[in-house]
Every structure is written in C-alpha cells, then in structure tokens.
Design an enzyme around this catalytic site. Structure first.
Site, PDB file in Angstrom:
ATOM      1  N   HIS A   1      36.132  24.489 -51.712  1.00 10.63           N
ATOM      2  CA  HIS A   1      36.055  24.816 -50.288  1.00 10.63           C
ATOM      3  C   HIS A   1      37.429  25.073 -49.703  1.00 10.63           C
ATOM      4  O   HIS A   1      38.457  24.743 -50.320  1.00 10.63           O
ATOM      5  CB  HIS A   1      35.291  23.734 -49.512  1.00 10.63           C
ATOM      6  CG  HIS A   1      35.848  22.359 -49.661  1.00 10.63           C
ATOM      7  ND1 HIS A   1      35.619  21.562 -50.759  1.00 10.63           N
ATOM      8  CD2 HIS A   1      36.652  21.630 -48.848  1.00 10.63           C
ATOM      9  CE1 HIS A   1      36.236  20.413 -50.617  1.00 10.63           C
ATOM     10  NE2 HIS A   1      36.890  20.428 -49.463  1.00 10.63           N
TER      11      HIS A   1
ATOM     12  N   ARG B   1      34.463  12.046 -42.741  1.00  7.15           N
ATOM     13  CA  ARG B   1      34.130  12.445 -44.109  1.00  7.15           C
ATOM     14  C   ARG B   1      33.777  11.231 -44.956  1.00  7.15           C
ATOM     15  O   ARG B   1      34.485  10.231 -44.931  1.00  7.15           O
ATOM     16  CB  ARG B   1      35.335  13.151 -44.728  1.00  7.15           C
ATOM     17  CG  ARG B   1      35.152  13.529 -46.180  1.00  7.15           C
ATOM     18  CD  ARG B   1      36.328  14.339 -46.684  1.00  7.15           C
ATOM     19  NE  ARG B   1      37.195  13.517 -47.502  1.00  7.15           N
ATOM     20  CZ  ARG B   1      38.006  13.986 -48.445  1.00  7.15           C
ATOM     21  NH1 ARG B   1      38.077  15.289 -48.655  1.00  7.15           N
ATOM     22  NH2 ARG B   1      38.767  13.179 -49.131  1.00  7.15           N
TER      23      ARG B   1
ATOM     24  N   HIS C   1      39.948  24.181 -52.849  1.00  6.12           N
ATOM     25  CA  HIS C   1      40.012  22.954 -53.664  1.00  6.12           C
ATOM     26  C   HIS C   1      38.629  22.329 -53.773  1.00  6.12           C
ATOM     27  O   HIS C   1      37.751  22.596 -52.948  1.00  6.12           O
ATOM     28  CB  HIS C   1      40.984  21.930 -53.067  1.00  6.12           C
ATOM     29  CG  HIS C   1      40.592  21.430 -51.701  1.00  6.12           C
ATOM     30  ND1 HIS C   1      40.769  22.170 -50.560  1.00  6.12           N
ATOM     31  CD2 HIS C   1      40.025  20.262 -51.307  1.00  6.12           C
ATOM     32  CE1 HIS C   1      40.333  21.483 -49.509  1.00  6.12           C
ATOM     33  NE2 HIS C   1      39.873  20.314 -49.936  1.00  6.12           N
TER      34      HIS C   1
ATOM     35  N   ASP D   1      37.216  18.321 -53.892  1.00  9.45           N
ATOM     36  CA  ASP D   1      37.835  17.081 -53.438  1.00  9.45           C
ATOM     37  C   ASP D   1      38.337  16.238 -54.609  1.00  9.45           C
ATOM     38  O   ASP D   1      37.583  15.926 -55.536  1.00  9.45           O
ATOM     39  CB  ASP D   1      36.854  16.274 -52.570  1.00  9.45           C
ATOM     40  CG  ASP D   1      36.736  16.883 -51.175  1.00  9.45           C
ATOM     41  OD1 ASP D   1      37.658  17.628 -50.771  1.00  9.45           O
ATOM     42  OD2 ASP D   1      35.725  16.630 -50.501  1.00  9.45           O
TER      43      ASP D   1
HETATM   44  C1  AKG Z   1      38.017  18.318 -47.232  1.00 11.03           C
HETATM   45  O1  AKG Z   1      37.302  17.388 -46.851  1.00 11.03           O
HETATM   46  O2  AKG Z   1      38.590  18.303 -48.326  1.00 11.03           O
HETATM   47  C2  AKG Z   1      38.187  19.493 -46.394  1.00 11.03           C
HETATM   48  O3  AKG Z   1      38.871  20.411 -46.784  1.00 11.03           O
HETATM   49  C3  AKG Z   1      37.462  19.509 -45.124  1.00 11.03           C
HETATM   50  C4  AKG Z   1      37.075  20.866 -44.688  1.00 11.03           C
HETATM   51  C5  AKG Z   1      37.605  21.203 -43.348  1.00 11.03           C
HETATM   52  O4  AKG Z   1      38.397  20.437 -42.788  1.00 11.03           O
HETATM   53  O5  AKG Z   1      37.245  22.275 -42.854  1.00 11.03           O
END
Ligand code: AKG
Length: 289
Positions: free
Chosen positions: A266, A280, A110, A112
């Site tokens: 990602h 984040r 995805h 974000d």
């Molecule tokens: C996101 O912030 O959307 C994630 O997928 C974080 C990546 C992770 O948790 O490895």
C-alpha cells in the site's frame, strides 16, 4: 490473469461492491461494532481472501471494538513496534499528521513491517480525522503483480531471496526530526536486524503466488551484485505502479479498511494539507517463511 465475474459474488451476511475485477471491494450492510456472530466472521475472512482489501463506511467503533475486528483474523500485535499507542490500548497505534509533525511512511509502496521475521498478516485502519481533500491510500495486489510476469522470469524469481531491513526504509530521516529521535532510531535499529524472505511466496489461504518485495523495506536480492539487484527490484517494484492491479480509497471520517498484508502493498498519498488521524491495529503473525 483471472478476472472477477461480479455476477458471481455472493455473501450471506453482507453485500459486496467490487471496485475492479482484480482487487478491492466495499462491504455494505454490516455493522462492525459487533463481529461476534460466527457466520459473519467466516464471511469477512472469505471476503478478505477474495478481495485482499475491504472498505466499510460510516462505522462507529470503540477501541475495544476496533481490536475485536482484528481478532476475527488473528491476534492483534502487542507493542512490538515504536509507533505511539492509544492511551490504555497497547494494540492500537496512532498514525497522525499535524502541521508540525513530520510525515513518515508516506509516498512509498510497502507491506507492513516486512522487516520482521514474522510480519503481521493484516491490518485494520480506522479514520478519526481526515483532511478535506487528498490523503488517499492506494493498495496494489502483489498476487496480480506476480501474474503479470513472464513465465521464465517467474521460475527464476522462485529461486531467489531478498533482504528486508528497517534501516533501508525512509524512516531514519523521520527520526532525525522528532524529539529523542536518534535514541528511538538506534533502539529500533538494534532490535530490527535485517531479515531474509523469499521473493515469491505462496498465500497460505488462497494458494496464489505473491511477489514479496517492496520498495520501502526490501534492500537487495541475495546472490546478485548491487547493480543487478537494483535493476531487478526496479523492474519488480514497477509492477505495483500498474493501475490494473491497484485500488484507491478516498477516505471519509469513520471509514474502516481491512487489508491482507501478505497479498498486497500500500501507498499513503502525501498530497494534502491539514490534519489526519488514523487508528491502526495489525494482526496475525505470518509464519509462512
Ligand atoms: C500503514 O499503516 O502502513 C500506512 O501506510 C497507512 C496508510 C495511510 O496512512 O494512508
């Protein structure tokens, strides 16, 4: 495909170690707790445009400093989404997995929040707790994925738009498992109505074409039957699976990652036991639609 010539990579304020000729680099010799110098900020922006994902090890940051890094690239997102926030810090989201906390957003490519009209242009993630083994994150370049397409298909894709939706994601199942989950889900669903984005976009900084679909949030291609749309999207999503367009991070404590949310997708690898905690901050508002 244009491959990176590592001998040409030069930055005034730090050293760059590219991870592949197509995506991702570790940045050495920079302390992100102070990003006030304009020359450093300019180099960080240039490197992010060039490599799409940047890794920084052994960083010690306060939440304020974390937010300041995001500000190098754009305004940090305020509390629009439903993720828990760090106490007192509206812009810092908590991504936490513990034994009894359901995992969400894992094992799915995805970018974000592409179900927003104006998704964030990037994200800064900071590791606070990491399991001994596993829990890597993988990024795939959506500009490189586009470059893999045959010319005729590229031309057709440029005429198409796709529907991105919160409801399409795997998240309803997550909400079912948490306290007040149904209420939160219903609130999010009424707030985040499906949006339409072009299937191919042009990156406003690099001018590169981006394949702008992702399996988590892209529901269907407009103007095609469900069967045609599913077939096309399966083909396009498959391009992110090519190792050539990917970079994989093995997390350590105190690692910072910055990614360009327009140019990449990602994938959080769900292969671990134990606790994991990331902070984040998403930044920017992508207004190029
Ligand atoms: C996101 O912030 O959307 C994630 O997928 C974080 C990546 C992770 O948790 O490895």
């Amino acid at each position: 495909m244009t491959y990176l010539d590592a001998s040409l990579v030069r930055y005034a304020k730090f050293k760059i170690e590219p991870h592949s000729p197509l995506i991702g680099a570790t940045v050495h010799g920079v302390d992100l707790s102070d990003v006030s110098e304009e020359a450093l900020r300019a180099d960080l922006r240039k490197a992010l445009a060039e490599f799409q994902v940047l890794f920084f090890r052994k960083q010690t940051l306060t939440p304020e400093q974390h937010v300041a890094i995001a500000r190098v690239f754009g305004d940090p997102e305020k509390a629009k989404a439903f993720f828990p926030r760090l106490n007192g810090y509206n812009a810092v989201e908590i991504i936490e997995t513990a034994p009894n906390v359901p995992r969400y957003g894992v094992d799915q490519w995805h970018s974000d929040i592409s179900f927003y009209h104006n998704p964030p242009t990037g994200t800064v993630l900071y590791s606070r707790k990491i399991p001994q083994l596993g829990a890597d994150t993988v990024w795939a370049s959506a500009t490189r994925a586009y470059e893999l397409l045959p010319e005729g298909l590229k031309t057709w894709l440029e005429t198409l738009e796709a529907v991105h939706s919160f409801e399409h994601s795997g998240w309803p199942a997550y909400f079912d498992q948490i306290e007040n989950g149904r209420d939160l889900y219903d609130k999010a669903r009424s707030e985040y109505l499906p949006v339409v984005h072009p299937v191919v976009r042009t990156h406003p900084v690099t001018g590169k074409k981006i394949l702008y679909v992702n399996p988590n949030f892209t529901d269907r291609v407009k103007g095609l039957s469900r069967q045609e749309s599913d077939g096309l999207l399966t083909l396009l999503f498959g391009l992110f699976e090519k190792p050539e367009v990917q970079v994989r991070l093995r997390w350590e404590l105190d690692t910072v990652v910055i990614w360009d949310n327009r140019a990449t997708v990602h994938y959080a690898v769900n292969d671990y036991v134990g606790e994991r905690l990331l902070h984040r901050v998403t930044f920017g508002e992508d207004k190029a639609f």
